[in-house]
Design a protein around this motif. Sequence first.
Motif, PDB file in Angstrom:
ATOM      1  N   TRP A  91       0.847  -1.190   0.000  1.00  0.00           N
ATOM      2  CA  TRP A  91       0.000   0.000   0.000  1.00  0.00           C
ATOM      3  C   TRP A  91       0.876   1.231   0.000  1.00  0.00           C
ATOM      4  N   ARG A  92       0.548   2.136  -0.858  1.00  0.00           N
ATOM      5  CA  ARG A  92       1.302   3.374  -0.954  1.00  0.00           C
ATOM      6  C   ARG A  92       1.110   4.197   0.320  1.00  0.00           C
ATOM      7  N   GLY A  93       2.206   4.591   0.951  1.00  0.00           N
ATOM      8  CA  GLY A  93       2.128   5.434   2.141  1.00  0.00           C
ATOM      9  C   GLY A  93       1.889   4.684   3.430  1.00  0.00           C
ATOM     10  N   ALA A  94       1.806   3.358   3.381  1.00  0.00           N
ATOM     11  CA  ALA A  94       1.533   2.594   4.596  1.00  0.00           C
ATOM     12  C   ALA A  94       2.807   2.440   5.411  1.00  0.00           C
ATOM     13  N   ASP A  95       2.877   3.135   6.546  1.00  0.00           N
ATOM     14  CA  ASP A  95       4.042   3.034   7.419  1.00  0.00           C
ATOM     15  C   ASP A  95       3.796   2.081   8.579  1.00  0.00           C
ATOM     16  N   ALA A  96       2.563   1.672   8.803  1.00  0.00           N
ATOM     17  CA  ALA A  96       2.223   0.842   9.949  1.00  0.00           C
ATOM     18  C   ALA A  96       1.996  -0.603   9.519  1.00  0.00           C
ATOM     19  N   ASP A  97       2.132  -1.501  10.469  1.00  0.00           N
ATOM     20  CA  ASP A  97       1.742  -2.887  10.263  1.00  0.00           C
ATOM     21  C   ASP A  97       0.239  -2.942  10.544  1.00  0.00           C
ATOM     22  N   TRP A  98      -0.569  -2.788   9.502  1.00  0.00           N
ATOM     23  CA  TRP A  98      -2.023  -2.636   9.670  1.00  0.00           C
ATOM     24  C   TRP A  98      -2.675  -3.849  10.284  1.00  0.00           C
ATOM     25  N   ALA A  99      -2.151  -5.054  10.032  1.00  0.00           N
ATOM     26  CA  ALA A  99      -2.709  -6.246  10.658  1.00  0.00           C
ATOM     27  C   ALA A  99      -2.563  -6.152  12.178  1.00  0.00           C
ATOM     28  N   GLN A 100      -1.405  -5.665  12.638  1.00  0.00           N
ATOM     29  CA  GLN A 100      -1.182  -5.492  14.072  1.00  0.00           C
ATOM     30  C   GLN A 100      -2.090  -4.388  14.628  1.00  0.00           C
ATOM     31  N   VAL A 101      -2.236  -3.312  13.885  1.00  0.00           N
ATOM     32  CA  VAL A 101      -3.119  -2.227  14.319  1.00  0.00           C
ATOM     33  C   VAL A 101      -4.547  -2.740  14.473  1.00  0.00           C
ATOM     34  N   LEU A 102      -5.029  -3.510  13.515  1.00  0.00           N
ATOM     35  CA  LEU A 102      -6.400  -4.027  13.576  1.00  0.00           C
ATOM     36  C   LEU A 102      -6.604  -5.007  14.724  1.00  0.00           C
ATOM     37  N   ARG A 103      -5.574  -5.706  15.141  1.00  0.00           N
ATOM     38  CA  ARG A 103      -5.708  -6.586  16.311  1.00  0.00           C
ATOM     39  C   ARG A 103      -5.881  -5.759  17.576  1.00  0.00           C
ATOM     40  N   ARG A 104      -5.184  -4.632  17.667  1.00  0.00           N
ATOM     41  CA  ARG A 104      -5.278  -3.769  18.849  1.00  0.00           C
ATOM     42  C   ARG A 104      -6.536  -2.930  18.843  1.00  0.00           C
ATOM     43  N   VAL A 105      -6.922  -2.421  17.682  1.00  0.00           N
ATOM     44  CA  VAL A 105      -8.075  -1.521  17.555  1.00  0.00           C
ATOM     45  C   VAL A 105      -8.941  -2.025  16.411  1.00  0.00           C
ATOM     46  N   PRO A 106      -9.893  -2.914  16.703  1.00  0.00           N
ATOM     47  CA  PRO A 106     -10.721  -3.450  15.623  1.00  0.00           C
ATOM     48  C   PRO A 106     -11.641  -2.369  15.047  1.00  0.00           C
ATOM     49  N   PRO A 107     -12.035  -2.520  13.797  1.00  0.00           N
ATOM     50  CA  PRO A 107     -12.912  -1.517  13.180  1.00  0.00           C
ATOM     51  C   PRO A 107     -14.312  -1.544  13.785  1.00  0.00           C
ATOM     52  N   ASP A 108     -14.994  -0.417  13.737  1.00  0.00           N
ATOM     53  CA  ASP A 108     -16.389  -0.349  14.190  1.00  0.00           C
ATOM     54  C   ASP A 108     -17.298  -1.104  13.238  1.00  0.00           C
ATOM     55  N   PHE A 109     -16.977  -1.065  11.950  1.00  0.00           N
ATOM     56  CA  PHE A 109     -17.781  -1.713  10.922  1.00  0.00           C
ATOM     57  C   PHE A 109     -16.870  -2.475   9.977  1.00  0.00           C
TER      58      PHE A 109
ATOM     59  N   PRO B  11     -15.006  -6.090   8.188  1.00  0.00           N
ATOM     60  CA  PRO B  11     -14.121  -7.150   8.666  1.00  0.00           C
ATOM     61  C   PRO B  11     -12.831  -6.603   9.266  1.00  0.00           C
ATOM     62  N   ALA B  12     -12.273  -7.357  10.200  1.00  0.00           N
ATOM     63  CA  ALA B  12     -11.003  -6.981  10.814  1.00  0.00           C
ATOM     64  C   ALA B  12      -9.853  -7.724  10.137  1.00  0.00           C
ATOM     65  N   SER B  13      -9.985  -7.972   8.857  1.00  0.00           N
ATOM     66  CA  SER B  13      -8.926  -8.622   8.088  1.00  0.00           C
ATOM     67  C   SER B  13      -8.632  -7.762   6.871  1.00  0.00           C
ATOM     68  N   LEU B  14      -7.455  -7.946   6.302  1.00  0.00           N
ATOM     69  CA  LEU B  14      -7.014  -7.110   5.189  1.00  0.00           C
ATOM     70  C   LEU B  14      -6.812  -7.933   3.933  1.00  0.00           C
ATOM     71  N   ARG B  15      -7.125  -7.327   2.816  1.00  0.00           N
ATOM     72  CA  ARG B  15      -6.791  -7.882   1.504  1.00  0.00           C
ATOM     73  C   ARG B  15      -6.082  -6.782   0.744  1.00  0.00           C
ATOM     74  N   GLY B  16      -4.883  -7.059   0.287  1.00  0.00           N
ATOM     75  CA  GLY B  16      -4.048  -6.052  -0.356  1.00  0.00           C
ATOM     76  C   GLY B  16      -4.701  -5.362  -1.528  1.00  0.00           C
ATOM     77  N   GLU B  17      -5.519  -6.076  -2.279  1.00  0.00           N
ATOM     78  CA  GLU B  17      -6.145  -5.457  -3.448  1.00  0.00           C
ATOM     79  C   GLU B  17      -7.270  -4.495  -3.072  1.00  0.00           C
ATOM     80  N   TRP B  18      -7.736  -4.540  -1.846  1.00  0.00           N
ATOM     81  CA  TRP B  18      -8.800  -3.629  -1.416  1.00  0.00           C
ATOM     82  C   TRP B  18      -8.248  -2.325  -0.853  1.00  0.00           C
ATOM     83  N   GLY B  19      -7.137  -2.385  -0.166  1.00  0.00           N
ATOM     84  CA  GLY B  19      -6.618  -1.199   0.507  1.00  0.00           C
ATOM     85  C   GLY B  19      -7.293  -0.998   1.850  1.00  0.00           C
ATOM     86  N   ILE B  20      -7.074   0.145   2.440  1.00  0.00           N
ATOM     87  CA  ILE B  20      -7.636   0.429   3.756  1.00  0.00           C
ATOM     88  C   ILE B  20      -7.952   1.925   3.837  1.00  0.00           C
ATOM     89  N   ALA B  21      -8.993   2.255   4.547  1.00  0.00           N
ATOM     90  CA  ALA B  21      -9.360   3.660   4.771  1.00  0.00           C
ATOM     91  C   ALA B  21      -9.619   3.854   6.254  1.00  0.00           C
TER      92      ALA B  21
END
Length: 79
Positions: free
Chosen positions: A6-24, A26-36
Amino acid sequence: SSGSQWRGADADWAQVLRRVPPDFGPASLRGEWGIACVGCVPWVVNHNVVLDTADVDLAKRLAKEVSERGGGLAGVQAM
């Protein structure tokens, strides 16, 4: 970006999602989707009011009278 990079991704997003799950969603990532990530705060409207006086005490009294703390309008803060 391509794949799971992901362009500009400085964090380990999988680790971030384990600590702070999303309100809405899935709490899993797929590279082709990206993250917001979206944050928000309550609505705020600021107004500057010009007083045609140099009387600071008058300005303080007016601010108190229009603000909720001084018995004025609900939700209004003034200084």
